[in-house]
Design an enzyme around this catalytic site. Structure first.
Site, short mmCIF file in Angstrom:
data_model
loop_
_atom_site.label_atom_id
_atom_site.label_comp_id
_atom_site.label_asym_id
_atom_site.label_seq_id
_atom_site.Cartn_x
_atom_site.Cartn_y
_atom_site.Cartn_z
N ARG A 131 -17.30 9.99 19.73
CA ARG A 131 -16.03 10.40 20.67
C ARG A 131 -16.23 10.45 22.00
O ARG A 131 -17.62 10.73 22.45
CB ARG A 131 -15.83 12.24 20.25
CG ARG A 131 -15.69 12.39 18.70
CD ARG A 131 -15.98 14.03 18.64
NE ARG A 131 -15.70 14.23 17.36
CZ ARG A 131 -16.90 14.52 16.49
NH1 ARG A 131 -17.84 14.10 17.09
NH2 ARG A 131 -16.75 15.09 15.26
N THR B 237 -15.11 3.01 17.98
CA THR B 237 -14.59 4.42 17.29
C THR B 237 -13.44 4.31 16.58
O THR B 237 -13.36 4.76 15.71
CB THR B 237 -14.67 5.46 18.27
OG1 THR B 237 -15.86 5.52 19.17
CG2 THR B 237 -14.61 6.84 17.77
N CYS C 85 -20.56 -2.92 -5.25
CA CYS C 85 -21.56 -3.72 -5.12
C CYS C 85 -21.85 -4.26 -3.62
O CYS C 85 -22.86 -4.69 -3.26
CB CYS C 85 -21.50 -4.99 -6.03
SG CYS C 85 -20.72 -6.47 -5.06
N ILE D 15 -9.64 9.97 25.26
CA ILE D 15 -8.91 10.09 24.13
C ILE D 15 -9.46 10.18 22.72
O ILE D 15 -10.01 9.28 22.03
CB ILE D 15 -7.87 8.58 24.03
CG1 ILE D 15 -7.46 8.27 25.52
CG2 ILE D 15 -6.95 8.59 22.97
CD1 ILE D 15 -6.27 9.27 26.00
N GLU D 16 -9.87 11.40 22.49
CA GLU D 16 -10.53 11.67 21.01
C GLU D 16 -9.51 12.22 20.31
O GLU D 16 -8.27 12.30 20.62
CB GLU D 16 -11.68 12.60 21.51
CG GLU D 16 -11.15 13.76 22.24
CD GLU D 16 -12.12 14.82 22.16
OE1 GLU D 16 -12.77 15.03 21.30
OE2 GLU D 16 -12.35 15.81 23.17
N HIS E 99 -2.82 13.52 12.29
CA HIS E 99 -2.84 15.01 12.49
C HIS E 99 -1.47 15.51 12.63
O HIS E 99 -0.52 15.02 13.20
CB HIS E 99 -3.99 15.62 13.89
CG HIS E 99 -5.19 15.23 13.33
ND1 HIS E 99 -5.84 15.94 12.52
CD2 HIS E 99 -6.10 14.29 13.84
CE1 HIS E 99 -7.49 15.71 12.31
NE2 HIS E 99 -7.15 14.64 13.02
N ILE F 198 -5.91 2.61 20.91
CA ILE F 198 -5.26 2.87 22.05
C ILE F 198 -4.60 1.55 22.72
O ILE F 198 -3.52 1.28 23.11
CB ILE F 198 -5.91 3.87 23.07
CG1 ILE F 198 -6.47 4.84 22.32
CG2 ILE F 198 -5.15 3.89 24.24
CD1 ILE F 198 -5.25 5.73 21.76
#
Lengths: 510, 125, 415
Positions: free
Chosen positions: A330, A60, A462, A361-362, A69, A32
């Site tokens: 979140r 996050t 690895c 803001i999730e 989305h 953000i």
């Protein structure tokens, strides 16, 4: 009111001489804050970003599903829906402009049985209200044609959903912002904010700064920041999501995202299966309300649940396919008891002009980021006249790595710079030239993770077994770092305790 | 002063636990061994346990910061940390050849510390 | 691009690659080239500064770097070419190798190829250890390299998970360098490393060995601060209530090795899912004619001595193939792991003569009878007083060309 010309002269005089005065201060270098920084960097204003971590996207913003989305999951007329759809559109051009990868793989929301089809119909309706294009409910045969490994009764096909590397786009936003004059201070925590005649005094761990506007983009910490100047009228409810990462040899098991219908039963997660751009598969996230906003631990229980539920969607998933596990938290505005859903709050403080808060803001936060940035820019334009820069620079991230080039292209690069011929990360075929470029990043981030996220060294099978020694050697050489100050990913995550034999010696023989 | 010690024989994968009685000067095997070799091993292990010592010495102006080293012969256990301290205090200039003696009389005992790797010299900055 | 030809290309310059290359040259191959990704030859050996190498093979107990130097000198004497800091990107079914270094991209047509890429270490995620993800967690091999090659100390307060030899050796190494080793945690009821190492690395320094235990959680916000260790039952499941917190700042993982076969799989060579190495015959030839496999990328070895002898055979056969003199397949029989056996290498036999097998037992046992059978015919039998999965069993028997082999597989079993 000053005319634009005199104001411009005043600002140039005032701001160019003082390195601690800025017009806009953004607190938080997640996706953000970084996308806002990039948005503002288009204009002739001075902006600074304070990030407490050792790199952008260290919270996050790097620990999520990496999904763009479509907007079917948010109630029509909510800010979440509005910014998600705008953001989804914006990312279509941003990828090309900034040179990060986005793949519009689409999503199947699957119904296990007849009962769940109702939910598909409901989602489709919401989607249509949100003007999400191309939604279609299809039967299991049609799903099997495209996704032979997936078991379901029927599904809602969502073509406008996409996948992205969240750390990559955040880095692209932030580094391009720096290229265009934004100052980014890493490992800089904001301790206190006070008001002054021109705006704000910001007390940080790296000194005191001043700005006219403060934008609070701190996610999990947003309440703490608000409380520095006014009484918060909200709480943050940290909600942890655990993930499992599957080996690349599973990557042909799904092509699109596979999401089960949102679940009503307690104890059942409704595990999402998300392919990644790099060819892995993510299982998750879980949803667990916790008290400590920094507790990103994973649990054996949750890993087992995630895998078990994923196997219900993809029965042929091999048991030995897990290569990593992580979790992100979140910053919810609604508690578990209240149902856990709240809309975004993107608002200027009523009591304190110029103090702008971006709260809760999730998901779909990543998708919404560039749209939120534009909204905040509009809010800022009320106070500061925004003139677009005539000279604006873009440094596209390299779309293709050495590993993806033709032999002829590889040969030519090596001829120009022999460092392209030295492979540092064997699993991902990353060259010394790419590692050196990552080390020389404009943000000055020099943790092992910063290098990993920029050139992918250490992300393969690895998990750093071969490349760690070489990256450490290069960090010592190129970034002149002392081994005691080499960190994994955050200011106190030191990698080593020191040398086994000290560098300077008194006694020597022969 | 006689004491009893249980010694794990290391000569073969069975790893017999051999019980030894010793007064510091002589030792007697009480029980536990399955073969004759074990007796000899347990005897020496009880009276005068020795170990080959391997470690690293700081290198000056070498392509590697350290050179791996070993003791010229097995070191009595009680002298191990003396010699390790000596090793830690020492540094050696490159070039270094395998077999080169790095420290003579390490820890003031009749044991040398020998390089086990070649280390080339590099140009100094 | 740089086009070249070679009779035998050896991918990997560690102990297997070196032994194979020397043997190939001694067999008469003209141009033998070792391609090695590091700047040094010897693979993992230069960081294995402890002794114990070469006892069977050379009659001396050498340190890792000394053992490596024996082969490196011999390779130099024999004019074996080496391309260091060079990575093989792929090779084709026609045995063309594509490699890269600072000089450019190489396309080398090989007469025969020996795969000697070694192995990688199992990571935290192979054991799926939950908890936080702080700094201070290293696989034992990486920690060994940091200390012995790069003069870097990973930490001061150490817990080691896994009692394989690397873990045991590192317990001693860290103690020598002033760290406190809290203990070695082993999930099995017995140590998986050599008894010699348990004595000389743990007992000597009073470092406890926690058998039937495992790490169930990792803690620490930015740098490791503790691990949670718990006891396990005979099915290796955690016994609730036995969790103990051990404060530490470093966790070393010695969970085992995985043969590296990215290149092998990419070209479609058949892999054995149990060994995770290629399926080979008694010449160590893989399912792609002219491609041979040896060393830890074929199977994880216990000692370098046995590894070297097999690598020599692989190199010899590769050289013969490149000269057009390889053995034709008289027949092709699968060799299967029967009762009590986890795996057998080679997995195929294609000719008569002296056959060398290596195998591992499923679990420890005393007074075991080893059988090598073809249907009802007993090809070989031997009494083994003591077996243990951690000790590779070697078997040599003769397959006479007068012997009639049934259609059935050859089965190796222990009871």
């Amino acid at each position: 009111m000053r005319t634009p010309t005199t104001e411009h002269i005043y600002m140039t005089l005032f701001y160019s001489s003082a390195m601690k005065n800025f017009q806009v201060a953004i607190i938080g270098g997640g996706v953000i804050g970084s996308s806002l920084a990039w948005e503002l960097s288009h204009y002739n204003i001075s902006t600074i970003v304070f990030e407490q971590g050792s790199d952008v996207a260290s919270g996050t913003s790097k620990a999520n599903s990496g999904v763009l989305h479509s907007g079917i999951n948010s109630p029509p007329s909510s800010l979440k829906a509005l910014y998600c759809i705008q953001g989804n559109k914006l990312f279509r051009s941003l990828a090309g402009i900034l040179g990060f990868l986005v793949q519009w793989r689409g999503k199947y929301v699957i119904a296990k049985n007849e009962e769940e089809v109702e939910e598909l119909v409901r989602l489709k309706k919401v989607g249509e209200q949100n003007k999400v294009p191309g939604l279609q409910i299809i039967d299991s045969k049609s799903v099997k044609k495209k996704e032979p490994h997936v078991s379901c009764h029927s599904a809602l096909w969502v073509p406008t959903a996409g996948i992205i590397l969240p750390y990559e786009c955040t880095i692209a936003f932030a580094e391009n912002a720096v290229l265009n004059g934004v100052k980014v201070l890493l490992e800089t925590a904001v301790k206190n904010i006070k008001r002054n005649d021109h705006g704000f005094d910001i007390v940080t761990s790296q000194g005191i700064y001043h700005s006219e506007i403060v934008v609070n983009a701190t996610g999990l910490n947003s309440r703490t920041i608000v409380a520095m100047l006014e009484e918060p009228d909200f709480d943050i409810y940290p909600c942890r999501g655990e993930y499992l990462v599957l080996d690349k040899n599973c990557n042909n098991m799904v092509h699109s995202m596979i999401y089960p219908v949102p679940v009503k039963n307690l104890g059942v997660l409704g595990v999402h299966v998300t392919p990644t751009i790099e060819g892995n598969i993510l299982l998750g996230p879980s949803a667990e309300f916790i008290s400590d906003p920094y507790d990103t631990s994973t649990s054996k229980q949750m890993m087992q649940v995630l895998f078990k539920e994923a196997k219900e969607i993809i029965p042929s998933l091999p048991d030995s396919s897990i290569i990593n596990a992580y979790s992100g938290i979140r910053c919810k505005l609604a508690s578990k008891q209240s149902g856990g859903w709240a809309d975004y709050r993107i608002q200027e403080s009523t009591a304190i002009p110029g103090f702008i808060h971006l709260l809760g803001i999730e998901s779909p936060g990543l998708t919404a980021a560039p749209a939120i940035a534009q909204e905040v820019r509009t809010m800022i334009s009320k106070y500061i006249s925004l003139k677009k820069k005539k000279k604006f620079m873009v440094k596209k991230r390299r779309l293709r790595r050495f590993a993806e080039m033709s032999r002829e292209e590889q040969q030519q690069l090596i001829k120009k710079d022999e460092r392209w011929g030295r492979i540092i990360c064997r699993c991902e075929t990353v060259t010394e030239a790419e590692v050196a470029e990552a080390i020389a990043n404009p943000l000055g981030a020099t943790t092992l993770s910063a290098i990993k996220y920029r050139c992918r060294a250490g992300m393969g099978r690895c998990q750093g077994g071969f490349c760690t020694q070489h990256i450490v050697r290069l960090l010592q050489k190129e970034a002149k770092k002392d081994i005691k100050h080499l960190n994994l990913k955050s200011p106190q995550s030191h990698l080593f305790s020191g040398n086994i034999r000290e560098e300077n010696h008194d006694t020597s023989t022969s | 002063m006689t004491s009893r010690k249980k010694i794990t024989c290391i000569l073969c994968p069975i790893g017999c636990k051999i019980v030894v009685q010793s007064n510091g000067k002589t030792a007697k095997i009480l029980e536990g061994n399955k073969c004759k070799k074990g007796i000899e091993y347990a005897y020496h292990e009880a009276l005068d346990p020795k170990r080959m010592l391997t470690s690293s010495v700081k290198v000056i102006h070498g392509e590697w910061p350290l050179v791996s080293v070993k003791s010229s012969k097995p070191v009595p256990k009680k002298y191990l940390f003396d010699i390790l301290n000596d090793i830690k205090q020492t540094s050696i200039k490159a070039p270094i050849t395998i077999g080169q003696i790095i420290i003579k009389n390490a820890g003031k005992h009749d044991i040398s510390i020998i390089a086990t790797r070649n280390v080339k010299k590099v140009q100094t900055e | 691009m740089i086009h070249q030809q070679a009779d035998v290309i050896v991918i990997g310059g560690g102990p297997a690659g070196l032994a194979a290359a020397v043997s190939a040259k001694e067999t008469g191959a003209k141009r033998v080239v070792i391609i090695e990704r590091n700047t040094w030859l010897g693979g993992i050996l230069p960081q294995c500064i402890h002794d114990g190498f070469g006892v069977e093979e050379l009659g001396e107990s050498l340190t890792g770097p000394e053992y490596a130097e024996r082969y490196i000198s011999r390779a130099t004497q024999l004019n074996i070419e080496t391309m260091t800091e060079t990575m093989v990107l792929e090779f084709t079914k026609d045995l063309e190798i594509i490699a890269v270094n600072k000089k450019g991209i190489y396309l080398i047509q090989a007469g025969a190829i020996v795969l000697a890429m070694g192995c990688r270490e199992k990571t935290r995620w192979h054991a799926l250890i939950p908890g936080t993800r702080p700094s201070g967690i290293y696989t034992a091999g990486v920690a060994q390299g940091l200390i012995n090659l790069y003069n870097i100390m990973p930490g001061n307060n150490v817990v080691i998970l896994g009692s394989g030899d690397v873990g045991l050796i590192m317990a001693r190494r860290l103690t020598f360098e002033g760290a406190k080793v809290q203990g070695v945690i082993e999930i099995l009821p017995y140590a998986s490393g050599l008894p010699r190492n348990v004595v000389q690395c743990l007992d000597d320094y009073g470092i406890p060995l926690f058998l039937n235990h495992t790490v169930v959680e990792i803690g620490g916000h930015e740098r490791l601060s503790h691990v949670l260790v718990a006891q396990v039952d005979e099915h290796r499941n955690m016994i609730p209530g036995t969790e103990k917190k051990i404060p530490c700042d470093t966790l070393l993982l010695s969970l085992g090795l995985i043969p590296e076969n990215e290149l092998t799989a990419a070209v479609g060579i058949a892999l054995d899912p149990t060994t995770q190495g290629p399926v080979v015959n008694q010449d160590y030839e893989t399912s792609l004619r002219g491609v041979y496999s040896c060393g830890n990328s074929l199977q994880v070895y216990d000692t370098v001595d046995v590894l070297a002898s097999h690598a020599q055979k692989a190199g010899h056969c590769a050289a013969a193939f490149s000269q057009g003199r390889s053995n034709t397949f008289k027949f092709e029989k699968n060799v299967c792991a029967g009762k009590g056996v986890t795996y057998v290498v080679p997995q195929k036999i294609t000719t008569y003569g002296s056959i060398k097998l290596t195998l591992r037992a499923k679990k420890p046992g005393k007074k075991q009878q080893l059988h090598v059978k073809n249907g009802e015919t007993l090809l070989f039998t031997k009494k083994l007083p003591y077996v243990n999965p951690a000790n590779m069993i070697q078997v040599t028997f003769s397959l006479a060309n007068t012997m009639h082999l049934s259609k059935k597989d050859i089965e190796v079993s222990l009871q």
